[in-house]
Motif scaffolding. Structure first.
Motif, PDB file in Angstrom:
ATOM      1  N   UNK A 135      46.286  17.657  18.337  1.00  0.00           N
ATOM      2  CA  UNK A 135      46.147  19.169  18.898  1.00  0.00           C
ATOM      3  C   UNK A 135      46.835  20.298  18.131  1.00  0.00           C
ATOM      4  N   UNK A 136      47.712  19.785  17.366  1.00  0.00           N
ATOM      5  CA  UNK A 136      48.769  20.822  16.513  1.00  0.00           C
ATOM      6  C   UNK A 136      47.831  21.800  15.703  1.00  0.00           C
ATOM      7  N   UNK A 137      46.799  21.384  14.873  1.00  0.00           N
ATOM      8  CA  UNK A 137      46.070  22.211  14.341  1.00  0.00           C
ATOM      9  C   UNK A 137      45.339  23.207  15.068  1.00  0.00           C
ATOM     10  N   UNK A 138      44.831  22.712  16.363  1.00  0.00           N
ATOM     11  CA  UNK A 138      43.998  23.369  17.261  1.00  0.00           C
ATOM     12  C   UNK A 138      44.846  24.610  18.036  1.00  0.00           C
ATOM     13  N   UNK A 139      46.045  24.113  18.150  1.00  0.00           N
ATOM     14  CA  UNK A 139      47.036  25.109  18.897  1.00  0.00           C
ATOM     15  C   UNK A 139      47.601  26.203  17.592  1.00  0.00           C
TER      16      UNK A 139
ATOM     17  N   UNK B 131      45.890  26.522   4.969  1.00  0.00           N
ATOM     18  CA  UNK B 131      45.162  26.736   5.980  1.00  0.00           C
ATOM     19  C   UNK B 131      44.409  25.583   6.393  1.00  0.00           C
ATOM     20  N   UNK B 132      43.633  24.916   5.643  1.00  0.00           N
ATOM     21  CA  UNK B 132      42.789  23.762   6.017  1.00  0.00           C
ATOM     22  C   UNK B 132      43.691  22.639   6.412  1.00  0.00           C
ATOM     23  N   UNK B 133      44.595  22.420   5.781  1.00  0.00           N
ATOM     24  CA  UNK B 133      45.894  21.507   5.867  1.00  0.00           C
ATOM     25  C   UNK B 133      46.023  21.511   7.448  1.00  0.00           C
ATOM     26  N   UNK B 134      46.538  22.672   7.642  1.00  0.00           N
ATOM     27  CA  UNK B 134      47.166  23.037   9.046  1.00  0.00           C
ATOM     28  C   UNK B 134      46.228  22.771  10.018  1.00  0.00           C
ATOM     29  N   UNK B 135      44.857  23.460   9.781  1.00  0.00           N
ATOM     30  CA  UNK B 135      43.782  23.506  10.918  1.00  0.00           C
ATOM     31  C   UNK B 135      43.561  22.064  11.242  1.00  0.00           C
ATOM     32  N   UNK B 136      43.677  21.074  10.052  1.00  0.00           N
ATOM     33  CA  UNK B 136      43.303  19.587  10.358  1.00  0.00           C
ATOM     34  C   UNK B 136      44.340  18.693  10.728  1.00  0.00           C
ATOM     35  N   UNK B 137      45.602  19.173  11.263  1.00  0.00           N
ATOM     36  CA  UNK B 137      46.551  18.542  11.694  1.00  0.00           C
ATOM     37  C   UNK B 137      46.160  17.886  13.066  1.00  0.00           C
TER      38      UNK B 137
END
Length: 162
Positions: free
Chosen positions: A42-46, A33-39
Motif C-alpha cells: 500500500x505504500x505506492x497507493x498512499x 514514478x512508476x517504481x514508486x507507484x508499484x511499491x
C-alpha cells in the motif's frame, strides 16, 4: 506533441529552441514514478493518494486526458547526487509566431506539425552538437576543472568556441 506550437501562435510568442546537456548527469535516479507507484504493502497507493491531494499547478486538470493517455501524476523520484560535470547550453534561432494566429495558422494541422518538427529537429541537433563538443572538452570533469581553476589563481577554465 505539437500543442505548444498552437499555444505559442495563439499568444504571438517567439519560440527559441533550447538544448542543454550536463544537468541530467548530476543525479542517479534510484526510483522513478512508476517504481514508486508499484511499491508493495500500500505504500505506492498512499503516495499516489498524497499526490492527488495536492492542488494542481495547471489550470487544466491533467489527471483526465482527452487523448486517452495515462493519468499525469507527479511523484518526486528518489535520487542520489553525483559529482556533476560541466553544463552546456545552446540556444537556437528564434522563431516568431507574430500574426500567425490571425492568419488561421493554428487550424492548419500540417503547418503546425511542420513547425513542431522544425523546432524538435533544432533541439535534437543542438543536443547532438553539445554531446560531441562535451566529449572534446578537457575541462568537462569537475575535479580537473577545479584543480585548473585553483592552480591558475581563480581563472575560469576555458570553454569551447561555437
Amino acid at each position: 506533441k505539437p500543442e505548444f506550437i498552437r499555444m505559442a501562435v495563439r499568444h504571438g510568442a517567439t519560440i527559441v529552441p533550447f538544448a542543454a546537456v550536463g544537468a541530467e548527469d548530476g543525479l542517479e535516479i534510484i526510483a522513478d514514478t512508476n517504481d514508486i507507484v508499484n511499491l508493495p504493502f500500500g505504500i505506492g497507493d498512499a503516495e499516489v493518494a498524497k499526490s492527488r491531494s495536492i492542488q494542481p499547478a495547471r489550470a487544466v486538470d491533467t489527471r483526465v486526458t482527452e487523448d486517452g493517455g495515462a493519468e499525469e501524476i507527479f511523484l518526486a523520484p528518489v535520487v542520489i547526487p553525483k559529482v556533476p560535470q560541466r553544463f552546456y547550453f545552446k540556444f537556437g534561432k528564434p522563431l516568431s509566431t507574430a500574426g500567425l494566429y490571425e492568419e488561421g495558422f493554428s487550424k492548419d494541422d500540417e503547418a503546425v506539425q511542420a513547425m513542431y518538427d522544425e523546432v524538435k529537429g533544432d533541439v535534437e541537433e543542438g543536443i547532438d552538437w553539445l554531446l560531441r563538443r562535451r566529449r572534446e572538452d578537457p575541462f568537462r570533469d569537475t575535479g580537473f576543472r577545479v584543480f585548473y581553476e585553483t592552480a591558475s589563481g581563480g581563472k575560469q577554465a576555458p570553454t569551447f568556441n561555437p
